[in-house]
Design a protein around this motif. Structure first.
Motif, PDB file in Angstrom:
ATOM      1  N   PRO A   1     -16.712   5.666  47.851  1.00  0.00           N
ATOM      2  CA  PRO A   1     -15.733   6.333  48.719  1.00  0.00           C
ATOM      3  C   PRO A   1     -15.073   5.374  49.715  1.00  0.00           C
ATOM      4  N   GLN A   2     -15.619   4.161  49.843  1.00  0.00           N
ATOM      5  CA  GLN A   2     -15.054   3.184  50.776  1.00  0.00           C
ATOM      6  C   GLN A   2     -13.896   2.405  50.147  1.00  0.00           C
ATOM      7  N   CYS A   3     -14.148   1.849  48.937  1.00  0.00           N
ATOM      8  CA  CYS A   3     -13.140   0.975  48.327  1.00  0.00           C
ATOM      9  C   CYS A   3     -12.588   1.515  47.007  1.00  0.00           C
ATOM     10  N   GLY A   4     -13.205   2.592  46.482  1.00  0.00           N
ATOM     11  CA  GLY A   4     -12.719   3.206  45.250  1.00  0.00           C
ATOM     12  C   GLY A   4     -13.251   2.576  43.980  1.00  0.00           C
ATOM     13  N   SER A   5     -14.070   1.554  44.079  1.00  0.00           N
ATOM     14  CA  SER A   5     -14.595   0.872  42.895  1.00  0.00           C
ATOM     15  C   SER A   5     -15.541   1.767  42.102  1.00  0.00           C
ATOM     16  N   ALA A   6     -15.490   1.645  40.791  1.00  0.00           N
ATOM     17  CA  ALA A   6     -16.426   2.356  39.913  1.00  0.00           C
ATOM     18  C   ALA A   6     -17.658   1.496  39.618  1.00  0.00           C
ATOM     19  N   HIS A   7     -17.728   0.306  40.171  1.00  0.00           N
ATOM     20  CA  HIS A   7     -18.876  -0.588  39.987  1.00  0.00           C
ATOM     21  C   HIS A   7     -19.934  -0.235  41.031  1.00  0.00           C
ATOM     22  N   THR A   8     -20.708   0.778  40.725  1.00  0.00           N
ATOM     23  CA  THR A   8     -21.714   1.265  41.667  1.00  0.00           C
ATOM     24  C   THR A   8     -23.067   1.337  40.970  1.00  0.00           C
ATOM     25  N   GLU A   9     -24.128   1.395  41.776  1.00  0.00           N
ATOM     26  CA  GLU A   9     -25.472   1.511  41.229  1.00  0.00           C
ATOM     27  C   GLU A   9     -26.278   2.528  42.011  1.00  0.00           C
ATOM     28  N   LEU A  10     -27.129   3.234  41.293  1.00  0.00           N
ATOM     29  CA  LEU A  10     -28.015   4.213  41.897  1.00  0.00           C
ATOM     30  C   LEU A  10     -29.173   3.490  42.568  1.00  0.00           C
ATOM     31  N   LEU A  11     -29.408   3.781  43.844  1.00  0.00           N
ATOM     32  CA  LEU A  11     -30.551   3.213  44.558  1.00  0.00           C
ATOM     33  C   LEU A  11     -31.712   4.198  44.605  1.00  0.00           C
ATOM     34  N   SER A  12     -31.381   5.484  44.790  1.00  0.00           N
ATOM     35  CA  SER A  12     -32.411   6.510  44.873  1.00  0.00           C
ATOM     36  C   SER A  12     -31.809   7.853  44.490  1.00  0.00           C
ATOM     37  N   GLN A  13     -32.559   8.659  43.762  1.00  0.00           N
ATOM     38  CA  GLN A  13     -32.100  10.006  43.410  1.00  0.00           C
ATOM     39  C   GLN A  13     -31.997  10.898  44.637  1.00  0.00           C
ATOM     40  N   PHE A  14     -32.560  10.455  45.755  1.00  0.00           N
ATOM     41  CA  PHE A  14     -32.562  11.268  46.973  1.00  0.00           C
ATOM     42  C   PHE A  14     -31.871  10.522  48.102  1.00  0.00           C
ATOM     43  N   GLY A  15     -30.836  11.157  48.653  1.00  0.00           N
ATOM     44  CA  GLY A  15     -30.089  10.581  49.755  1.00  0.00           C
ATOM     45  C   GLY A  15     -30.455  11.250  51.060  1.00  0.00           C
ATOM     46  N   SER A  16     -29.474  11.438  51.930  1.00  0.00           N
ATOM     47  CA  SER A  16     -29.728  12.011  53.250  1.00  0.00           C
ATOM     48  C   SER A  16     -30.150  13.476  53.192  1.00  0.00           C
ATOM     49  N   THR A  17     -29.800  14.179  52.121  1.00  0.00           N
ATOM     50  CA  THR A  17     -30.265  15.544  51.885  1.00  0.00           C
ATOM     51  C   THR A  17     -30.641  15.653  50.408  1.00  0.00           C
ATOM     52  N   ALA A  18     -31.315  16.729  50.046  1.00  0.00           N
ATOM     53  CA  ALA A  18     -31.788  16.886  48.671  1.00  0.00           C
ATOM     54  C   ALA A  18     -30.648  16.980  47.662  1.00  0.00           C
TER      55      ALA A  18
END
Length: 177
Positions: A140-157
């Motif tokens: 959502p910052q730069c629009g890149s599709a080059h992203t990786e999952l760090l954790s299945q759980f973020g700030s909320t479930a």
């Protein structure tokens, strides 16, 4: 109780005026989700219906999931907003079936999530996504599709934690459910 006296649940009962439902939708469009305060309960799709029943506004609410800790706060906020707009004693119904889905988030809501720094759900909850055919999670910052999952759980479930490989920024992703 004396003859002709209204029981407490009938106080404020009236017939709905022609523009009342549109006005109620407008009021609810300003009730923000307490966990993501840039999207309204209408944009999230958790307000599923409005109508008149027994002289009171009847509101159907489907929480994002049955254990959502914000559900009671959201319902109180809805009730307070409607009462503040002149809808006496609105009746809220919590409906769990059908279950809420991220497909119900409006396009405006998705854009507000992105502008706030949360990646909106990619793809949909269709059967195709179960086969791995889901959209790219874009930063959502730069629009890149080059992203990786760090954790299945973020700030909320209902969110997962991702990181953008290009700009290196971590971000929440609103999971498809």
């Amino acid at each position: 109780m004396r003859p002709g006296e209204l029981i407490a649940s009938d106080r404020g009962a009236r017939s709905g005026a022609p523009d009342d439902l549109a006005r109620a939708w407008s009021v609810l469009g300003a009730v923000m989700d307490p966990e993501v305060p840039v999207v309204s309960v209408v944009d999230l799709g958790i307000v599923r219906g409005l109508d008149w029943q027994d002289g009171h506004l009847h509101v159907v609410v489907t929480p994002t999931y049955s254990g959502c800790p914000a559900t009671e706060v959201i319902e109180q906020d809805i009730e307070q907003a409607l009462e503040g707009a002149g809808f006496a004693a609105p009746k809220l119904e919590r409906r769990l079936n059908p279950a809420w889905t991220t497909d119900w988030i409006s396009n405006d809501g998705r854009e507000r999530l992105r502008a706030y720094g949360i990646a909106p759900p990619a793809g949909s909850t269709s059967k195709r996504s179960l086969m791995g055919d889901s959209g790219d999670v874009c930063c959502p910052q730069c629009g890149s599709a080059h992203t990786e999952l760090l954790s299945q759980f973020g700030s909320t479930a209902c969110k997962a934690l991702y990181r953008c490989i290009d700009c290196r920024e971590p971000f929440d992703y609103f999971k498809c459910i």
